[in-house]
Enzyme design. Structure first.
Site, short mmCIF file in Angstrom:
data_model
loop_
_atom_site.label_atom_id
_atom_site.label_comp_id
_atom_site.label_asym_id
_atom_site.label_seq_id
_atom_site.Cartn_x
_atom_site.Cartn_y
_atom_site.Cartn_z
CB SER A 1 -2.86 11.27 6.70
OG SER A 1 -3.91 10.93 5.81
CB THR B 1 -4.24 16.64 -0.26
OG1 THR B 1 -3.16 16.55 0.68
CG2 THR B 1 -3.93 15.75 -1.46
CG HIS C 1 -1.17 11.68 -3.87
ND1 HIS C 1 -2.01 12.64 -3.38
CD2 HIS C 1 -1.33 10.60 -3.05
CE1 HIS C 1 -2.65 12.16 -2.33
NE2 HIS C 1 -2.25 10.92 -2.10
NE ARG D 1 12.38 6.45 -2.44
CZ ARG D 1 11.24 7.12 -2.54
NH1 ARG D 1 11.11 8.31 -1.91
NH2 ARG D 1 10.22 6.65 -3.23
CE LYS E 1 1.57 15.88 0.18
NZ LYS E 1 1.13 14.90 -0.83
CE1 TYR F 1 -3.38 2.86 0.72
CE2 TYR F 1 -2.04 3.34 2.65
CZ TYR F 1 -3.05 3.70 1.77
OH TYR F 1 -3.72 4.88 1.95
CE1 TYR G 1 -6.14 13.41 0.14
CE2 TYR G 1 -6.39 12.15 2.16
CZ TYR G 1 -5.70 12.42 0.99
OH TYR G 1 -4.58 11.70 0.68
CG ASP H 1 5.26 15.24 -1.87
OD1 ASP H 1 5.12 15.25 -3.10
OD2 ASP H 1 4.30 15.09 -1.10
#
Length: 387
Positions: free
Chosen positions: A106, A154, A277, A312, A253, A24, A128, A308
């Site tokens: 979130s 977002t 995303h 890494r 975002k 996921y 959201y 974003d």
């Protein structure tokens, strides 16, 4: 053996987590081309090595929305992170606070706004837009009352992208095996995860919105709720509704296009996140790093720009700063670290990022992260990036 790089945290998480939860967070949408571009395009950018400069003092700190960050980094919102370790969002928030960087919760986190805020530093809150505006009003008010300093709105998820890995792993309940049996089997074959989560981490609901999700504790309930409640009709005018309730900074975002960035400025946003995303929505679009310079040129003087997607390492952070970002959000790295070993691993991951960024700054002659620019790159603009 201690993990040394983000790929090490990923591998530990892959071994420890049930496949449905690892896939996921690890996967993207459709053929995952944009997911790969995010990483590949950052790798294609060359840093400019400089020598014989006094680098005895290096300042990684920056200021965002009135907050001083110890380094230009924040933990991005990750849905259902509380399924990666017991009270996962709380553990990650504590690690972020210890490192002196923000944690963004979130809307669909397992831990509620109030639970995370009570654990220490109030988080940024990611929003959201839902069809039920009365419920939205209550949710934004809760974030405000909990002391959340920044609202991250977002805008790139009016409908979820097709994520094939979630089908194959059984996350969506469409793999052919009944969802309940699949979850029990995957949990039973990953006993360390099960022991951690189910002896210390209950209940498992979508903490901030559990009252709106019937059932609330099953993945299928979550997915069905998203299908019913995410609002495809949202426009820039809806930011007026948010502003009626929220009087703090609003960050948009999910922006990849300069025209959308200009619209965000006109709508009164204080910041935006250049983002696709994490490659989880529309596949085949630009990488975030390729879109960043165009947006920085268009609106860089009008609001704070974050980025974003594909970060890494601390070297990647410096590349993004050099191309116009004020700071970076990292998502998968902290989720992998959380899945690998909870708060301690997230703290260690942030320490690795700090060390890598420090090294990159010293070897490029960059004494202050807040003033990083294209001089840190081998060329003045990115080359060979995906269109």
């Amino acid at each position: 053996m201690k993990p040394a790089s983000m790929s090490d945290y990923r591998e530990r998480a892959r071994r420890r987590l049930p496949p449905m939860f690892f896939e996921y967070i690890d996967g993207g949408s459709y053929a995952e081309e944009t997911l790969r571009r995010n990483v590949r395009d950052l790798e294609a950018i060359a840093l400019r090595q400089r020598v014989m400069r006094d680098m005895s003092k290096v300042d990684l700190s920056t200021t965002l929305f009135g907050q001083t960050l110890s380094m230009p980094l924040a933990l991005a919102p990750v849905g259902m992170a509380g399924m990666y370790a017991a009270r996962g969002e709380v553990q990650a928030a504590r690690a972020a606070a210890g490192a002196g960087v923000p944690f963004c919760l979130s809307t669909v986190g397992v831990c509620s706004i109030e639970e995370v805020a009570a654990a220490g530093t109030p988080p940024w809150f990611q929003l959201y837009m839902l069809k039920d505006r009365g419920y939205m009003r209550d949710l934004i008010t809760r974030a405000k009352d909990a002391g959340c300093p920044v609202l991250v709105f977002t805008v790139d998820l009016p409908i979820p992208g097709a994520r094939y890995r979630d089908v194959r792993s059984g996350f969506t309940g469409l793999s052919g095996l009944p969802a309940a049996i699949n979850t029990l089997w995957q949990g039973a074959t990953h006993p360390a995860w099960s022991w951690d989560l189910f002896t210390q981490g209950r209940p498992h609901t979508l903490g901030s919105v559990q009252a709106a999700v019937q059932g609330g504790g099953r993945v299928n309930d979550f997915l069905a709720w998203i299908a019913r409640n995410f609002d495809r009709s949202v426009t820039w005018k809806d930011l007026d509704f948010v502003r009626e309730i929220w009087d703090g900074p609003i960050v948009i975002k999910g922006v990849l296009d300069p025209d959308d960035a200009r619209d965000a400025v006109r709508a009164g946003a204080q910041g935006l996140v250049v983002s696709n995303h994490g490659g989880r929505q529309l596949d085949g679009v630009s990488s975030s790093i390729a879109a960043l310079p165009r947006i920085a040129d268009a609106v860089g003087g009008d609001l704070e720009i974050l980025m974003d997607g594909g970060i890494r390492s601390g070297l990647d952070v410096l590349k993004a700063l050099s191309l116009g970002a004020r700071a970076c959000l990292v998502g998968r790295p902290w989720a992998w670290a959380l899945g690998a070993g909870g708060e301690a691993m997230v703290s260690r991951m942030l320490g690795v990022m700090r060390s890598e960024l420090t090294t990159a700054m010293i070897l490029t002659g960059c004494t202050t992260a807040a003033r990083a620019n294209a001089d840190m790159l081998d060329v003045a603009a990115p080359q060979n990036l995906s269109p």
